[in-house]
Design a protein around this motif. Structure first.
Motif, PDB file in Angstrom:
ATOM      1  N   GLY A 193      -0.245  -0.615   5.646  1.00 27.75           N
ATOM      2  CA  GLY A 193       0.588  -0.762   4.448  1.00 27.75           C
ATOM      3  C   GLY A 193      -0.285  -0.591   3.210  1.00 27.75           C
ATOM      4  O   GLY A 193      -1.490  -0.919   3.239  1.00 27.75           O
ATOM      5  N   SER A 194       0.302  -0.069   2.126  1.00 32.70           N
ATOM      6  CA  SER A 194      -0.545   0.159   0.939  1.00 32.70           C
ATOM      7  C   SER A 194      -0.934  -1.148   0.274  1.00 32.70           C
ATOM      8  O   SER A 194      -1.908  -1.214  -0.457  1.00 32.70           O
ATOM      9  CB  SER A 194       0.148   1.093  -0.051  1.00 32.70           C
ATOM     10  N   GLN A 195      -0.178  -2.217   0.552  1.00 31.34           N
ATOM     11  CA  GLN A 195      -0.574  -3.514  -0.008  1.00 31.34           C
ATOM     12  C   GLN A 195      -1.970  -3.897   0.483  1.00 31.34           C
ATOM     13  O   GLN A 195      -2.726  -4.561  -0.216  1.00 31.34           O
ATOM     14  CB  GLN A 195       0.444  -4.591   0.355  1.00 31.34           C
ATOM     15  N   ILE A 198      -4.486  -2.693  -1.906  1.00 29.81           N
ATOM     16  CA  ILE A 198      -4.661  -3.540  -3.099  1.00 29.81           C
ATOM     17  C   ILE A 198      -5.569  -4.719  -2.743  1.00 29.81           C
ATOM     18  O   ILE A 198      -6.491  -5.069  -3.470  1.00 29.81           O
ATOM     19  CB  ILE A 198      -3.293  -4.047  -3.616  1.00 29.81           C
ATOM     20  N   PHE A 219       3.681  -5.132 -10.242  1.00 33.15           N
ATOM     21  CA  PHE A 219       4.052  -5.492  -8.869  1.00 33.15           C
ATOM     22  C   PHE A 219       3.536  -6.903  -8.557  1.00 33.15           C
ATOM     23  O   PHE A 219       2.340  -7.155  -8.643  1.00 33.15           O
ATOM     24  CB  PHE A 219       3.444  -4.451  -7.934  1.00 33.15           C
ATOM     25  N   TYR A 261      -5.111  -1.304 -12.780  1.00 33.76           N
ATOM     26  CA  TYR A 261      -4.112  -1.099 -11.713  1.00 33.76           C
ATOM     27  C   TYR A 261      -2.834  -0.578 -12.353  1.00 33.76           C
ATOM     28  O   TYR A 261      -2.274  -1.221 -13.256  1.00 33.76           O
ATOM     29  CB  TYR A 261      -3.857  -2.421 -10.986  1.00 33.76           C
ATOM     30  N   MET A 263       1.021   1.805 -11.743  1.00 33.36           N
ATOM     31  CA  MET A 263       2.006   2.545 -10.945  1.00 33.36           C
ATOM     32  C   MET A 263       2.633   3.567 -11.885  1.00 33.36           C
ATOM     33  O   MET A 263       3.643   3.277 -12.519  1.00 33.36           O
ATOM     34  CB  MET A 263       3.104   1.589 -10.451  1.00 33.36           C
ATOM     35  N   ASN A 268       7.297  -0.270 -10.271  1.00 33.75           N
ATOM     36  CA  ASN A 268       7.936  -1.485  -9.769  1.00 33.75           C
ATOM     37  C   ASN A 268       7.470  -2.644 -10.666  1.00 33.75           C
ATOM     38  O   ASN A 268       6.280  -2.928 -10.681  1.00 33.75           O
ATOM     39  CB  ASN A 268       7.511  -1.731  -8.318  1.00 33.75           C
ATOM     40  N   ASP A 296      -1.245   3.259  -7.782  1.00 34.58           N
ATOM     41  CA  ASP A 296      -0.364   2.868  -6.681  1.00 34.58           C
ATOM     42  C   ASP A 296       0.900   3.733  -6.765  1.00 34.58           C
ATOM     43  O   ASP A 296       1.623   3.665  -7.760  1.00 34.58           O
ATOM     44  CB  ASP A 296      -0.033   1.371  -6.839  1.00 34.58           C
ATOM     45  N   TYR A 299       6.465   5.374  -4.789  1.00 33.23           N
ATOM     46  CA  TYR A 299       7.811   5.908  -5.065  1.00 33.23           C
ATOM     47  C   TYR A 299       7.820   7.332  -5.602  1.00 33.23           C
ATOM     48  O   TYR A 299       8.900   7.884  -5.846  1.00 33.23           O
ATOM     49  CB  TYR A 299       8.501   4.995  -6.112  1.00 33.23           C
ATOM     50  N   THR A 326       2.213   5.011   0.603  1.00 30.89           N
ATOM     51  CA  THR A 326       2.747   4.326   1.770  1.00 30.89           C
ATOM     52  C   THR A 326       3.932   5.071   2.388  1.00 30.89           C
ATOM     53  O   THR A 326       4.614   5.834   1.697  1.00 30.89           O
ATOM     54  CB  THR A 326       3.217   2.906   1.367  1.00 30.89           C
ATOM     55  N   SER A 328       6.225   3.148   3.676  1.00 25.56           N
ATOM     56  CA  SER A 328       7.234   2.072   3.680  1.00 25.56           C
ATOM     57  C   SER A 328       8.518   2.462   2.966  1.00 25.56           C
ATOM     58  O   SER A 328       9.595   2.024   3.347  1.00 25.56           O
ATOM     59  CB  SER A 328       6.676   0.829   2.985  1.00 25.56           C
ATOM     60  N   LYS A 329       8.398   3.239   1.876  1.00 27.03           N
ATOM     61  CA  LYS A 329       9.590   3.540   1.079  1.00 27.03           C
ATOM     62  C   LYS A 329      10.243   4.844   1.500  1.00 27.03           C
ATOM     63  O   LYS A 329      11.355   5.140   1.080  1.00 27.03           O
ATOM     64  CB  LYS A 329       9.227   3.610  -0.418  1.00 27.03           C
ATOM     65  N   ARG A 336       4.341  -0.480   8.826  1.00 28.27           N
ATOM     66  CA  ARG A 336       3.132  -0.906   8.123  1.00 28.27           C
ATOM     67  C   ARG A 336       2.042   0.160   8.112  1.00 28.27           C
ATOM     68  O   ARG A 336       0.907  -0.093   8.522  1.00 28.27           O
ATOM     69  CB  ARG A 336       2.566  -2.214   8.721  1.00 28.27           C
ATOM     70  N   TYR A 418      14.344   0.958  -8.442  1.00 31.34           N
ATOM     71  CA  TYR A 418      14.750  -0.214  -9.232  1.00 31.34           C
ATOM     72  C   TYR A 418      15.317   0.108 -10.610  1.00 31.34           C
ATOM     73  O   TYR A 418      14.889   1.051 -11.261  1.00 31.34           O
ATOM     74  CB  TYR A 418      13.549  -1.147  -9.442  1.00 31.34           C
TER      75      TYR A 418
HETATM   76  C1  LIG Z   1       4.145  -0.881  -6.176  1.00 28.88           C
HETATM   77  C2  LIG Z   1       4.024  -1.260  -4.748  1.00 28.88           C
HETATM   78  N1  LIG Z   1       2.839  -1.179  -4.134  1.00 28.88           N
HETATM   79  C3  LIG Z   1       2.681  -1.507  -2.852  1.00 28.88           C
HETATM   80  C4  LIG Z   1       3.753  -1.939  -2.110  1.00 28.88           C
HETATM   81  C5  LIG Z   1       3.508  -2.355  -0.694  1.00 28.88           C
HETATM   82  O1  LIG Z   1       3.857  -1.366   0.201  1.00 28.88           O
HETATM   83  P1  LIG Z   1       3.502  -1.469   1.742  1.00 28.88           P
HETATM   84  O2  LIG Z   1       4.760  -1.824   2.437  1.00 28.88           O
HETATM   85  O3  LIG Z   1       2.995  -0.127   2.119  1.00 28.88           O
HETATM   86  O4  LIG Z   1       2.435  -2.501   1.902  1.00 28.88           O
HETATM   87  C6  LIG Z   1       5.011  -2.041  -2.698  1.00 28.88           C
HETATM   88  C7  LIG Z   1       6.141  -2.557  -1.947  1.00 28.88           C
HETATM   89  O5  LIG Z   1       7.135  -3.007  -2.462  1.00 28.88           O
HETATM   90  C8  LIG Z   1       5.153  -1.676  -4.054  1.00 28.88           C
HETATM   91  O6  LIG Z   1       6.321  -1.753  -4.693  1.00 28.88           O
END
Ligand SMILES: Cc1ncc(COP(=O)(O)O)c(C=O)c1O
Length: 504
Positions: A193-195, A198, A219, A261, A263, A268, A296, A299, A326, A328-329, A336, A418
């Protein structure tokens, strides 16, 4: 003493009460001598039968944790200590004493509770940050199980290099090419996951006291991560063209942050994108002030209208940008899998930190994503979800516009997940959250996205998760909740937020 009842679990309510009181006793919140609320009072406040509370108290009594005395009530026991064989005194651990400073800095209970509420079936959730259930490309998984079993070396069930499956990294390099970024596979690392990117950035770059710059709003998980490692996190406000670079410039004259940091695309929570001009100015500023940028970009590919904007990584010619993204979206969040693109020395350092954290991203997940990319179905899928999400965004905009609430304002994001709303001036913000949940709709309050929890007048609404038919209904519930909370305050009364406690 706050007890929460979950009516969606199979755990009987009296056991839920017993467990929660038990935990509160063990972690020291309810000290010896504390008198538990009378059974009837607790039952009334939780909307349950007195006999349920009675059963919970009986269990606690059987565990020796409380005792009851006629006329005195049910009291937490002081003899939670026993004498060990060696004669020493044994106490249950006082957990708070053991937690590190970093753990103590990591609290955001509001969001955890909000997400719990959002999972309830009777609630329309604008709080999620995920794709609609019916948009999941489940059909692409058909047959994978057989292929997995028939792999001669079962390699998808074995370890992978920390940096990720080679073939997945090759496919990610091709994907990055389409995003305007040329990179070698040595400059790519697959993440859980990209989180995680971070989190690793925080571990690799930040020492306590280091300055980090974020957009405001930003975020919430990133804010939490940076604060938890002891960074001095500074916010630069975002307007309709993204981070305000002139303000950033002033901040950079006074401070030397480790990184910024940002986006840049469909941010987000605000849904805003940084203009091309500002992107270029940001990169120039980073070169001039010798600051790194953590970009980051979850989206960026979800564009409904407007021109494509280049990622900062595409503009950057000297390796100042560390890029995160990521699946994820655009695929499945539960799989993950995210990735980073950065110069080799950075990848090496991050790989060491990742090795300590989890060795490598889940092999089966990497294998699934790799197959998805190799089959060429990602572009098609992104087209499909963009078409649907644009419709859902428009439905949300129309619903807000229909019989509008005076003073309620919102923006029109050109992509992403969003919509960012400003509430009418006198709205009692915390009370609204409670009222909306009672009326069957949840959102994320703006406070979550600001350092120190300011800016209560904003809320984030997600339009990708709720199905089309729920969007109008949910917005109507939200508008009704705003009207009801506004009506509930006398016109001249000033709202003191400290007086209102959120229950979700
Ligand atoms: C800006 C941003 N970065 C990272 C993430 C985390 O993504 P991941 O599910 O890949 O960990 C999110 C998820 O909502 C996000 O909005």
């Amino acid at each position: 003493m706050i007890i929460k009842i979950d009516r969606n679990t199979k755990t009987p309510i009296y056991i839920q009460i017993r467990n929660q009181i038990r935990s509160m006793i063990f972690d020291g919140q309810l000290p010896a001598g504390f008198i538990l609320p009378p059974e009837r009072k607790l039952a009334d406040s939780l909307g349950i039968n007195r006999s349920t509370v009675l059963n919970a108290y009986r269990e606690l009594k059987a565990d020796g944790l409380v005792d009851s005395h006629v006329g005195k009530g049910t009291i937490v026991q002081s003899h939670l200590t026993e004498v060990s064989k060696g004669g020493g005194v044994i106490n249950p651990p006082q957990w708070r004493q053991f937690f590190s400073q970093m753990a103590e800095r990591s609290t955001m209970p509001l969001l955890r509770e909000l997400l719990e509420t959002a999972n309830r079936e009777d609630i329309i959730s604008f709080a999620a940050g995920i794709s609609g259930l019916e948009m999941d490309p489940i059909e692409t998984l058909v047959g994978m199980e057989t292929d997995l079993i028939n792999q001669p070396s079962h390699f998808a069930l074995k370890h992978t290099p920390t940096e990720g499956f080679l073939s997945l990294r090759e496919n990610i390099a091709l994907l990055m090419e389409k995003r305007g970024v040329s990179c070698s596979i040595e400059e790519i690392m697959v993440l859980s996951g990209s989180q995680q990117g971070i989190d690793l950035a925080a571990r690799v770059f930040i020492d306590p006291g280091d300055v980090i710059i974020v957009e405001e709003p930003s975020f919430f998980s990133a804010l939490q991560i940076f604060q938890s490692v002891g960074a001095r996190v500074m916010g630069v406000p975002v307007d309709e063209n993204g981070m305000q670079i002139d303000i950033l410039e002033q901040v950079l004259q006074r401070y030397r942050p480790k990184f910024i940091y940002t986006m840049p695309t469909y941010q987000n929570p605000s849904g805003v994108s940084m203009s091309l001009e500002r992107r270029k100015a940001l990169i120039e500023l980073a070169y001039k002030r010798k600051v790194l940028i953590l970009e980051d970009d979850p989206y960026g590919e979800l564009r409904f209208e407007g021109n494509r904007l280049p990622p900062l990584k595409e503009i950057d010619k000297y390796g100042h940008v560390i890029y995160l993204s990521t699946f994820s979206k655009i695929l499945f969040p539960g799989i993950r899998i995210g990735w980073m693109v950065a110069p080799k020395p950075v990848i090496n350092q991050f790989a060491m930190a990742k090795q300590m954290a989890d060795l490598h991203a889940n092999s089966i997940s990497q294998w699934i994503v790799d197959r998805f990319l190799s089959s060429g179905s990602l572009d098609q899928h992104i087209k499909k979800i963009c078409t649907e999400y644009e419709i859902r965004r428009d439905l949300m905009l129309e619903s807000l516009m229909n019989n509008p609430i005076e003073g309620l304002k919102w923006n029109k994001p050109l992509g992403g997940f969003y919509l960012w709303c400003k509430l009418p001036e006198r709205t009692p913000y915390s009370a609204l959250l409670v009222k909306a949940a009672q009326n069957g709709v949840v959102y994320v309050p703006g406070t979550a996205f600001y350092l120190g929890g300011r800016e209560e007048e904003y809320i984030r609404l997600n339009y990708t998760y709720p199905p089309r038919e729920s969007i109008k209904l949910g917005v109507d519930k939200l508008k009704k909740s705003i009207s009801e909370t506004l009506d509930s305050i006398p016109k001249t009364q000033k709202i003191r937020l400290s007086e209102i406690k959120p229950i979700v």
